[in-house]
Design an enzyme around this catalytic site. Structure first.
Site, PDB file in Angstrom:
ATOM      1  N   LYS A  46       0.838  -1.198   0.000  1.00 42.32           N
ATOM      2  CA  LYS A  46       0.000   0.000   0.000  1.00 42.32           C
ATOM      3  C   LYS A  46       0.872   1.247   0.000  1.00 42.32           C
ATOM      4  CE  LYS A  46      -0.331   0.088   5.055  1.00 42.32           C
ATOM      5  NZ  LYS A  46      -1.227   0.162   6.225  1.00 42.32           N
ATOM      6  N   TYR A 268      13.994  31.698   7.362  1.00 46.25           N
ATOM      7  CA  TYR A 268      12.820  32.415   7.846  1.00 46.25           C
ATOM      8  C   TYR A 268      12.849  32.597   9.354  1.00 46.25           C
ATOM      9  CZ  TYR A 268      10.405  31.867   3.348  1.00 46.25           C
ATOM     10  OH  TYR A 268      10.041  31.945   2.029  1.00 46.25           O
TER      11      TYR A 268
END
Length: 383
Positions: A46, A268
């Site tokens: 999966k 930042y």
């Protein structure tokens, strides 16, 4: 420094980040898991094979001990069929209005966790092979114990009408990563009870599966006729008991290198300021590529054989590494994570820095990172 300004070096030829998948590791992990399993081994692929490539991982696992495949959605199952894989495939997480007619036509087994799902499957043309799914103690997927007997009786009636064939009973353990947790005993007991209830209703499921990777490695009492393993195929052992091989390596080139003075703010918010004169390198990877932003200020990478810290915030597309006094050159390959054999950080370390699990790290690598798949052909030559 010239005039107090940093000198920025740019790579003249910049390669791209690269995610390398080692199918040899998948092969060896599959062999290890198959040796632990008492019954058959279902390879769970999966989420694109836990980010490693569903088809490639499936083929490798089937060549080295797995006999079946498992996924969540029908779309994942159909993709395996489109790739030419003809072994049994089970899909166990679908809405009531899923394309069950196509599942029957394409010979994909489906899990049935409720009376509503059973009705939808039974209404589809053909005779669908189903695995009744019981909630073994997670309050998540699977039928509640109070509904289990009714589901089994209804499934038996549908079977008698030729609408379904009940081939399996399945469940899932919530605490198998801690083998000593008492909830595992409760899960085993509930699963054993669910099988007896199914048999009392007249069902004869030949497949009975409860164990995922951790339980496959630690608790033979959970194995029954089959074990489902997914994370273990790619080197993740949630129980931390077995040495499996990580199959994924993430690298990126330095695209810039600059010299900076002490006190230089980085990124930042200026969360980081250099404490001394140093070199800063720029990597073209960020949280859009799967680097967990929450690992900012903690994560490390390997540069020229030495661990170096990432500094400042991890941005969407880029991150800065403190290269120290020696520096490095633009174009140098930096290892973000890998198996750890050469001192590079591992996926487990990245998960710890981000306060998460390895599964989230490996499934989170973005699609824009190019993939390189290394085949396990040498293992076939040795076999």
């Amino acid at each position: 420094m010239s005039g107090g300004l940093a000198v920025v070096q740019r790579a003249t030829t910049v390669s791209k980040p690269q995610l390398t998948v080692d199918l040899g590791a998948v092969a060896r992990n599959t062999r290890t898991l198959a040796a632990h399993a008492s019954g058959e081994l279902m390879a769970v692929v999966k989420a694109d094979g836990f980010g490693h490539g569903a088809t490639e991982v499936a083929r490798t696992a089937l060549a080295h001990g797995a006999t079946r495949l498992g996924v969540t959605s029908l779309a994942e199952a159909f993709a395996l069929r489109d790739a030419g894989l003809v072994v049994p495939v089970l899909s166990w997480l679908n809405p009531v209005d899923a394309d069950f007619p196509a599942a029957a036509v394409r010979d994909v087994d489906v899990a049935v966790p409720s009376l509503a799902h059973l009705a939808a499957v039974a209404a589809a043309p053909g005779r669908q092979k189903v695995h009744l799914h019981v909630d073994a103690g997670m309050a998540r997927d699977g039928a509640e114990p109070t509904e289990w007997a009714a589901l089994c009786r209804a499934a038996r009636r549908a079977e008698q009408r030729g609408e379904v064939e009940v081939v399996g009973v399945m469940g899932h353990l919530g605490c198998a990563d801690d083998p000593a947790d008492a909830c595992n005993a409760c899960g085993r007991t509930r699963f054993a009870w669910s099988v007896e209830v199914a048999r009392a209703a007249g069902l004869r499921p030949r497949d009975r599966h409860l164990a995922a990777t951790a339980a496959t490695l630690t608790d033979p009492r959970t194995h029954h006729t089959m074990s489902r393993v997914g994370a273990g195929l790619v080197g993740i052992d949630p129980s931390r008991t077995t040495a499996l091989e990580p199959a994924m390596t993430l690298t990126a080139p330095l695209v810039q290198v600059r010299r900076v003075r002490a006190g230089t703010p980085v990124g930042y918010g200026h969360d980081h300021r250099t404490t001394h004169a140093t070199h800063l390198g720029l990597l073209p990877l960020g949280y859009a590529d799967g680097l967990p932003r929450v690992a900012s200020g903690r994560a490390e990478v390997l540069v020229r054989g030495v661990r170096r810290p990432l500094v400042g915030r991890i941005s969407m597309d880029q991150v800065v590494v403190d290269l120290g006094a020696d520096g490095a050159q633009p174009g140098d390959t930096v290892t973000v994570f890998g198996p750890g054999r050469d001192g590079e950080p591992t996926v487990a370390e990245w998960a710890a820095w981000a306060g998460t699990i390895e599964h989230e790290v490996v499934t989170g690598i973005g699609a824009r990172v190019p993939r390189l798949v290394r085949p396990a052909t040498y293992l076939r030559r040795l076999a």
